[in-house]
Design an enzyme around this catalytic site. Structure first.
Site, PDB file in Angstrom:
ATOM      1  N   ALA A  14     -24.863 -85.710 -71.637  1.00  0.00           N
ATOM      2  CA  ALA A  14     -23.413 -85.939 -71.659  1.00  0.00           C
ATOM      3  C   ALA A  14     -22.669 -84.619 -71.481  1.00  0.00           C
ATOM      4  N   SER A  15     -23.178 -83.544 -72.112  1.00  0.00           N
ATOM      5  CA  SER A  15     -22.500 -82.247 -71.966  1.00  0.00           C
ATOM      6  C   SER A  15     -22.660 -81.720 -70.539  1.00  0.00           C
ATOM      7  N   LYS A  16     -23.798 -81.987 -69.900  1.00  0.00           N
ATOM      8  CA  LYS A  16     -23.981 -81.549 -68.509  1.00  0.00           C
ATOM      9  C   LYS A  16     -23.067 -82.352 -67.574  1.00  0.00           C
ATOM     10  N   TYR A  47     -27.234 -83.853 -74.707  1.00  0.00           N
ATOM     11  CA  TYR A  47     -27.493 -82.861 -73.653  1.00  0.00           C
ATOM     12  C   TYR A  47     -26.932 -83.331 -72.317  1.00  0.00           C
ATOM     13  N   ASN A  70     -45.508 -89.898 -68.413  1.00  0.00           N
ATOM     14  CA  ASN A  70     -45.863 -88.743 -69.264  1.00  0.00           C
ATOM     15  C   ASN A  70     -47.348 -88.734 -69.645  1.00  0.00           C
ATOM     16  N   ALA A  99     -26.862 -70.907 -67.200  1.00  0.00           N
ATOM     17  CA  ALA A  99     -26.855 -70.768 -68.661  1.00  0.00           C
ATOM     18  C   ALA A  99     -26.519 -72.121 -69.287  1.00  0.00           C
ATOM     19  N   PHE A 137     -35.921 -70.183 -68.371  1.00  0.00           N
ATOM     20  CA  PHE A 137     -37.020 -70.630 -67.498  1.00  0.00           C
ATOM     21  C   PHE A 137     -36.623 -70.563 -66.013  1.00  0.00           C
ATOM     22  N   LYS A 177     -40.768 -77.889 -74.075  1.00  0.00           N
ATOM     23  CA  LYS A 177     -40.675 -78.930 -73.047  1.00  0.00           C
ATOM     24  C   LYS A 177     -42.071 -79.490 -72.807  1.00  0.00           C
ATOM     25  N   PRO A 195     -48.313 -84.457 -79.059  1.00  0.00           N
ATOM     26  CA  PRO A 195     -47.450 -85.563 -79.508  1.00  0.00           C
ATOM     27  C   PRO A 195     -46.757 -86.273 -78.351  1.00  0.00           C
ATOM     28  N   THR A 237     -28.352 -81.544 -63.595  1.00  0.00           N
ATOM     29  CA  THR A 237     -29.597 -82.288 -63.808  1.00  0.00           C
ATOM     30  C   THR A 237     -29.452 -83.754 -63.405  1.00  0.00           C
ATOM     31  N   ASP A 238     -30.568 -84.370 -63.033  1.00  0.00           N
ATOM     32  CA  ASP A 238     -30.554 -85.809 -62.733  1.00  0.00           C
ATOM     33  C   ASP A 238     -30.248 -86.630 -63.982  1.00  0.00           C
ATOM     34  N   GLU A 239     -30.369 -86.005 -65.172  1.00  0.00           N
ATOM     35  CA  GLU A 239     -30.175 -86.760 -66.413  1.00  0.00           C
ATOM     36  C   GLU A 239     -28.734 -87.251 -66.573  1.00  0.00           C
ATOM     37  N   GLU A 247     -27.574 -74.822 -73.013  1.00  0.00           N
ATOM     38  CA  GLU A 247     -28.513 -75.401 -73.967  1.00  0.00           C
ATOM     39  C   GLU A 247     -29.169 -76.526 -73.191  1.00  0.00           C
TER      40      GLU A 247
HETATM   41  P1  NAD Z   1     -33.616 -72.625 -70.623  1.00  0.00           P
HETATM   42  O1  NAD Z   1     -33.236 -73.230 -71.926  1.00  0.00           O
HETATM   43  O2  NAD Z   1     -35.027 -72.196 -70.388  1.00  0.00           O
HETATM   44  O3  NAD Z   1     -32.701 -71.349 -70.341  1.00  0.00           O
HETATM   45  C1  NAD Z   1     -31.333 -71.325 -70.615  1.00  0.00           C
HETATM   46  C2  NAD Z   1     -30.859 -69.871 -70.642  1.00  0.00           C
HETATM   47  O4  NAD Z   1     -29.455 -69.866 -70.896  1.00  0.00           O
HETATM   48  C3  NAD Z   1     -31.518 -69.027 -71.742  1.00  0.00           C
HETATM   49  O5  NAD Z   1     -31.935 -67.789 -71.211  1.00  0.00           O
HETATM   50  C4  NAD Z   1     -30.406 -68.842 -72.763  1.00  0.00           C
HETATM   51  O6  NAD Z   1     -30.502 -67.607 -73.471  1.00  0.00           O
HETATM   52  C5  NAD Z   1     -29.176 -68.884 -71.875  1.00  0.00           C
HETATM   53  N1  NAD Z   1     -27.970 -69.289 -72.612  1.00  0.00           N
HETATM   54  C6  NAD Z   1     -27.848 -70.351 -73.463  1.00  0.00           C
HETATM   55  N2  NAD Z   1     -26.600 -70.378 -73.958  1.00  0.00           N
HETATM   56  C7  NAD Z   1     -25.928 -69.328 -73.392  1.00  0.00           C
HETATM   57  C8  NAD Z   1     -24.593 -68.850 -73.503  1.00  0.00           C
HETATM   58  N3  NAD Z   1     -23.696 -69.453 -74.291  1.00  0.00           N
HETATM   59  N4  NAD Z   1     -24.242 -67.759 -72.781  1.00  0.00           N
HETATM   60  C9  NAD Z   1     -25.147 -67.137 -71.979  1.00  0.00           C
HETATM   61  N5  NAD Z   1     -26.426 -67.541 -71.861  1.00  0.00           N
HETATM   62  C10 NAD Z   1     -26.799 -68.631 -72.549  1.00  0.00           C
HETATM   63  O7  NAD Z   1     -33.146 -73.689 -69.526  1.00  0.00           O
HETATM   64  P2  NAD Z   1     -33.715 -73.983 -68.069  1.00  0.00           P
HETATM   65  O8  NAD Z   1     -34.734 -75.037 -68.159  1.00  0.00           O
HETATM   66  O9  NAD Z   1     -34.023 -72.699 -67.390  1.00  0.00           O
HETATM   67  O10 NAD Z   1     -32.426 -74.636 -67.398  1.00  0.00           O
HETATM   68  C11 NAD Z   1     -31.467 -73.845 -66.712  1.00  0.00           C
HETATM   69  C12 NAD Z   1     -30.373 -74.749 -66.154  1.00  0.00           C
HETATM   70  O11 NAD Z   1     -30.932 -75.701 -65.258  1.00  0.00           O
HETATM   71  C13 NAD Z   1     -29.641 -75.562 -67.218  1.00  0.00           C
HETATM   72  O12 NAD Z   1     -28.285 -75.624 -66.867  1.00  0.00           O
HETATM   73  C14 NAD Z   1     -30.262 -76.943 -67.135  1.00  0.00           C
HETATM   74  O13 NAD Z   1     -29.350 -77.933 -67.519  1.00  0.00           O
HETATM   75  C15 NAD Z   1     -30.575 -77.016 -65.651  1.00  0.00           C
HETATM   76  N6  NAD Z   1     -31.704 -77.893 -65.290  1.00  0.00           N
HETATM   77  C16 NAD Z   1     -32.918 -77.747 -65.899  1.00  0.00           C
HETATM   78  C17 NAD Z   1     -33.972 -78.570 -65.513  1.00  0.00           C
HETATM   79  C18 NAD Z   1     -35.349 -78.427 -66.129  1.00  0.00           C
HETATM   80  O14 NAD Z   1     -36.235 -79.252 -65.861  1.00  0.00           O
HETATM   81  N7  NAD Z   1     -35.617 -77.406 -66.930  1.00  0.00           N
HETATM   82  C19 NAD Z   1     -33.782 -79.544 -64.522  1.00  0.00           C
HETATM   83  C20 NAD Z   1     -32.526 -79.656 -63.924  1.00  0.00           C
HETATM   84  C21 NAD Z   1     -31.491 -78.821 -64.314  1.00  0.00           C
HETATM   85  P1  TYD Z   2     -38.791 -82.881 -71.765  1.00  0.00           P
HETATM   86  O1  TYD Z   2     -39.706 -81.845 -71.228  1.00  0.00           O
HETATM   87  O2  TYD Z   2     -38.140 -82.659 -73.095  1.00  0.00           O
HETATM   88  O3  TYD Z   2     -37.700 -83.129 -70.619  1.00  0.00           O
HETATM   89  P2  TYD Z   2     -36.548 -84.290 -70.514  1.00  0.00           P
HETATM   90  O4  TYD Z   2     -36.434 -85.007 -71.793  1.00  0.00           O
HETATM   91  O5  TYD Z   2     -35.342 -83.467 -70.227  1.00  0.00           O
HETATM   92  O6  TYD Z   2     -36.975 -85.160 -69.370  1.00  0.00           O
HETATM   93  O7  TYD Z   2     -39.579 -84.246 -71.832  1.00  0.00           O
HETATM   94  C1  TYD Z   2     -40.171 -84.818 -70.690  1.00  0.00           C
HETATM   95  C2  TYD Z   2     -40.720 -86.183 -71.092  1.00  0.00           C
HETATM   96  O8  TYD Z   2     -41.794 -85.984 -72.018  1.00  0.00           O
HETATM   97  C3  TYD Z   2     -39.706 -87.061 -71.785  1.00  0.00           C
HETATM   98  O9  TYD Z   2     -39.931 -88.407 -71.398  1.00  0.00           O
HETATM   99  C4  TYD Z   2     -40.034 -86.892 -73.264  1.00  0.00           C
HETATM  100  C5  TYD Z   2     -41.528 -86.663 -73.257  1.00  0.00           C
HETATM  101  N1  TYD Z   2     -42.052 -85.806 -74.362  1.00  0.00           N
HETATM  102  C6  TYD Z   2     -43.079 -86.272 -75.183  1.00  0.00           C
HETATM  103  O10 TYD Z   2     -43.602 -87.400 -75.003  1.00  0.00           O
HETATM  104  N2  TYD Z   2     -43.531 -85.466 -76.187  1.00  0.00           N
HETATM  105  C7  TYD Z   2     -42.989 -84.233 -76.430  1.00  0.00           C
HETATM  106  O11 TYD Z   2     -43.427 -83.558 -77.392  1.00  0.00           O
HETATM  107  C8  TYD Z   2     -41.947 -83.760 -75.564  1.00  0.00           C
HETATM  108  C9  TYD Z   2     -41.330 -82.403 -75.775  1.00  0.00           C
HETATM  109  C10 TYD Z   2     -41.497 -84.577 -74.534  1.00  0.00           C
END
Ligand code: NAD
Ligand code: TYD
Length: 329
Positions: A145-147, A143, A242, A75, A11, A182, A198, A118-120, A77
């Site tokens: 904890a790994s970050k 998740y 939410n 990259a 994403f 998400k 949901p 992430t802020d998490e 999970e």
């Molecule tokens: P995403 O799950 O959409 O994309 C992750 C990408 O990483 C995928 O293309 C996947 O194929 C690739 N990937 C996974 N494991 C891999 C590996 N072992 N080697 C190479 N590629 C691998 O995630 P996203 O939402 O785009 O998040 C990207 C980064 O930003 C993450 O590090 C996440 O922790 C961080 N982040 C996300 C958010 C959010 O709201 N989505 C907010 C803050 C930080």
């Molecule tokens: P999510 O998009 O999984 O992001 P994060 O957990 O990393 O913040 O979820 C955002 C919020 O929405 C979170 O409070 C969990 C809630 N949520 C639901 O209520 N229903 C759902 O089906 C999903 C995926 C998330």
């Protein structure tokens, strides 16, 4: 600039690569991605400089790092619910993969390493206050904890080896190309298919939403203007429960509120996130530009127009996940 972006088929990564092609057209941007379930070749702007592989593969990383000036590590999970169903791969990729990348970057003499976090990692807030860069790390899901582990490893490479490492911690992103597991894309896709939406527990959990393009702009600013060894929070002062977001999405789509279904809460669910991004604003000269109501309407429009993109990923493995995550709620 010869930049290595990891996770560029996901994403934020695919939005970031697209953003760089526009903002820094003369840069060479190599994209290393494993194409897991969340990585999608259809999200890529083009197949240019794409390397299909794992960030935890040391031999491959050594080869890809040659001649690279800087790394932006996206990259990972990334989904909390999946980390509850199976934490192992989160440690392998988010911790092990980041360590392999850091070693590879160090050996290749890479000049700057941006660890996208992430802020998490800060855990959950009560009703008031915001996370700043000095807030304690109290991650609550496998998740987060790994970050947090990856952040600390990255900062240890700055401290121990004098590497130029920067960590960014952003709040919840929304926008085009987000995998429909998400909150926002899941609810849009379900509503478009007339399925139930949901909502976990009472739906009053709060997230602080930022458009992915504002995050991309912050990552570029961090790459170009930050101080080595520092952490920067990224967020746009935009807290929403939410349930209000889900109701707003239904309004935009013209669908009935009756589609909402309260389901069993997520175990260990963080109640509230809120980010203080004043350091990034002051030091990086960055500020978010996209208003949430405009951004949300544009995002809904993108999912309406790109139905093929999300319908194709909602098959096979996705169905198995959906059944496991929602079947028991
Ligand atoms: P995403 O799950 O959409 O994309 C992750 C990408 O990483 C995928 O293309 C996947 O194929 C690739 N990937 C996974 N494991 C891999 C590996 N072992 N080697 C190479 N590629 C691998 O995630 P996203 O939402 O785009 O998040 C990207 C980064 O930003 C993450 O590090 C996440 O922790 C961080 N982040 C996300 C958010 C959010 O709201 N989505 C907010 C803050 C930080
Ligand atoms: P999510 O998009 O999984 O992001 P994060 O957990 O990393 O913040 O979820 C955002 C919020 O929405 C979170 O409070 C969990 C809630 N949520 C639901 O209520 N229903 C759902 O089906 C999903 C995926 C998330």
């Amino acid at each position: 600039m010869n930049l290595l972006v990891t996770g560029g088929a996901g994403f934020i990564g695919s939005n970031f690569v697209r953003f760089l092609r526009r903002e820094r057209p003369d840069w060479k941007v190599v994209n290393l991605d494993k194409l897991t379930y969340a990585g999608n070749a259809e999200s890529l702007p083009d197949a240019r400089d794409f390397v299909h592989g794992d960030i935890a593969d040391a031999k491959l990383v050594e080869r890809v790092m040659r001649g690279v000036d800087a790394v932006v590590n996206l990259a990972a999970e990334s989904h909390v619910d999946r980390s509850i169903l199976g934490p192992g791969v989160f440690v392998e990729t988010n911790v092990g993969g980041t360590q392999v990348l850091l070693d590879g970057a160090r050996q290749a003499g890479v000049k700057r390493f941006v660890q996208v976090s992430t802020d998490e990692v800060y855990g959950s807030l009560g009703p008031t206050g915001k996370f700043n860069e000095n807030s304690p790390l109290r991650p609550s899901s496998p998740y987060s904890a790994s970050k947090a582990a990856a952040d600390l490893l990255a900062l240890s490479y700055a401290h121990t080896f004098g590497m130029d490492v920067v960590v960014t911690r952003c709040s919840n992103n929304y926008g085009p190309y987000q995998f429909p597991e998400k909150l926002i894309p899941l609810m849009i896709a379900n509503a478009l298919e007339g399925r139930r939406l949901p909502v976990y527990g009472d739906g009053l959990q709060i997230r602080d939403w930022i458009h992915v393009e504002d995050h991309c702009r912050a990552l570029l600013a961090a790459l170009e203007k930050s101080r080595a060894g520092e952490v920067y929070n990224v967020g746009s002062d935009n807290e929403w429960p939410n349930l209000r977001i889900v109701s707003r999405l239904l309004e935009i789509l013209g669908k009935p509120a009756e589609l909402i279904e309260h389901v069993k809460d997520r175990p260990g669910h963080d109640r509230r996130y809120a980010i203080d991004a004043s350091k990034a604003r002051a030091e990086l000269g960055w500020a978010p530009r996209i208003d949430f109501s405009d951004g949300l309407v544009a995002t809904v429009d993108w999912y309406v127009k790109n139905r093929g993109w999300w319908e194709r990923v909602r098959t096979g493995e996705y169905r198995t996940y959906y059944e496991r995550n929602y079947g028991a709620r």
